[in-house]
Scaffold this motif. Structure first.
Motif, PDB file in Angstrom:
ATOM      1  N   GLY A   1       0.817  -1.215   0.000  1.00 60.44           N
ATOM      2  CA  GLY A   1       0.000   0.000   0.000  1.00 60.44           C
ATOM      3  C   GLY A   1       0.844   1.255   0.000  1.00 60.44           C
ATOM      4  O   GLY A   1       0.518   2.248  -0.652  1.00 60.44           O
ATOM      5  N   THR A   2       1.941   1.205   0.730  1.00 59.23           N
ATOM      6  CA  THR A   2       2.850   2.356   0.776  1.00 59.23           C
ATOM      7  C   THR A   2       3.479   2.593  -0.597  1.00 59.23           C
ATOM      8  O   THR A   2       3.590   3.735  -1.049  1.00 59.23           O
ATOM      9  N   ILE A   3       3.867   1.524  -1.270  1.00 63.58           N
ATOM     10  CA  ILE A   3       4.435   1.662  -2.623  1.00 63.58           C
ATOM     11  C   ILE A   3       3.400   2.235  -3.578  1.00 63.58           C
ATOM     12  O   ILE A   3       3.706   3.116  -4.390  1.00 63.58           O
ATOM     13  N   ILE A   4       2.170   1.763  -3.467  1.00 62.23           N
ATOM     14  CA  ILE A   4       1.097   2.278  -4.329  1.00 62.23           C
ATOM     15  C   ILE A   4       0.880   3.764  -4.054  1.00 62.23           C
ATOM     16  O   ILE A   4       0.691   4.552  -4.993  1.00 62.23           O
ATOM     17  N   ASP A   5       0.917   4.160  -2.777  1.00 60.25           N
ATOM     18  CA  ASP A   5       0.760   5.581  -2.459  1.00 60.25           C
ATOM     19  C   ASP A   5       1.913   6.425  -2.995  1.00 60.25           C
ATOM     20  O   ASP A   5       1.704   7.559  -3.406  1.00 60.25           O
ATOM     21  N   ILE A   6       3.107   5.881  -2.999  1.00 62.74           N
ATOM     22  CA  ILE A   6       4.247   6.617  -3.571  1.00 62.74           C
ATOM     23  C   ILE A   6       4.017   6.844  -5.062  1.00 62.74           C
ATOM     24  O   ILE A   6       4.260   7.937  -5.578  1.00 62.74           O
ATOM     25  N   ILE A   7       3.531   5.818  -5.739  1.00 64.10           N
ATOM     26  CA  ILE A   7       3.256   5.937  -7.181  1.00 64.10           C
ATOM     27  C   ILE A   7       2.147   6.961  -7.430  1.00 64.10           C
ATOM     28  O   ILE A   7       2.207   7.730  -8.390  1.00 64.10           O
ATOM     29  N   ASN A   8       1.137   6.972  -6.564  1.00 58.83           N
ATOM     30  CA  ASN A   8      -0.031   7.840  -6.748  1.00 58.83           C
ATOM     31  C   ASN A   8       0.017   9.111  -5.907  1.00 58.83           C
ATOM     32  O   ASN A   8      -1.017   9.732  -5.675  1.00 58.83           O
ATOM     33  N   ILE A   9       1.191   9.511  -5.459  1.00 59.81           N
ATOM     34  CA  ILE A   9       1.305  10.644  -4.554  1.00 59.81           C
ATOM     35  C   ILE A   9       0.769  11.935  -5.170  1.00 59.81           C
ATOM     36  O   ILE A   9       0.158  12.753  -4.474  1.00 59.81           O
ATOM     37  N   LYS A  10       0.939  12.114  -6.462  1.00 59.48           N
ATOM     38  CA  LYS A  10       0.463  13.328  -7.119  1.00 59.48           C
ATOM     39  C   LYS A  10      -1.061  13.427  -7.035  1.00 59.48           C
ATOM     40  O   LYS A  10      -1.600  14.466  -6.663  1.00 59.48           O
ATOM     41  N   SER A  11      -1.752  12.345  -7.344  1.00 56.95           N
ATOM     42  CA  SER A  11      -3.215  12.389  -7.300  1.00 56.95           C
ATOM     43  C   SER A  11      -3.727  12.446  -5.863  1.00 56.95           C
ATOM     44  O   SER A  11      -4.732  13.096  -5.579  1.00 56.95           O
ATOM     45  N   LEU A  12      -3.045  11.789  -4.945  1.00 54.40           N
ATOM     46  CA  LEU A  12      -3.420  11.828  -3.532  1.00 54.40           C
ATOM     47  C   LEU A  12      -3.322  13.263  -3.006  1.00 54.40           C
ATOM     48  O   LEU A  12      -4.243  13.762  -2.343  1.00 54.40           O
TER      49      LEU A  12
END
Length: 121
Positions: free
Chosen positions: A87-98
């Motif tokens: 989940g943390t890796i996914i959040d790093i990938i999607n940090i811009k949209s988050l």
């Protein structure tokens, strides 16, 4: 929106700028100043959110989710070490949209506060 006010909000990407301009289009100069003062205190820049997400690899996963208001997901991240890091890796990938979604919500909240202040005057 006044260029001087925009300079008080560094690090905006074009999408965030478009949202801010559409929200403040019909505001007076005073309302725009109030909006910037409120929004500046609430918005998060992408680098801050990235650092908070990277802290998840040190064993404190989910801080970024707690910050953006995803309390349940943040607690799940804390309890599962960020879903074992996935989940943390996914959040790093999607940090811009988050970050963009969080800032968009904060901009709408700030605009609502300014409109409420308009009625008080």
């Amino acid at each position: 929106m006044n260029q001087q006010l925009l300079m008080m909000l560094p690090g905006m990407d074009p999408d965030e700028l478009a949202v801010i301009q559409s929200i403040t289009r019909d505001m007076t100069d005073w309302e725009q100043q109030q909006f910037v003062a409120i929004y500046k205190g609430k918005r998060k820049d992408q680098m801050t959110m990235l650092v908070l997400t990277l802290i998840g690899f040190l064993g404190i996963a989910g801080i970024q989710r707690l910050i953006v208001g995803d309390t349940v997901l943040g607690i799940l991240y804390l309890l599962t070490f960020g879903f074992c890091g996935i989940g943390t890796i996914i959040d790093i990938i999607n940090i811009k949209s988050l970050t963009f979604e969080y800032n968009r919500k904060q901009a709408m909240e700030a605009a609502n506060m300014v409109h409420m202040m308009r009625g008080v005057q």
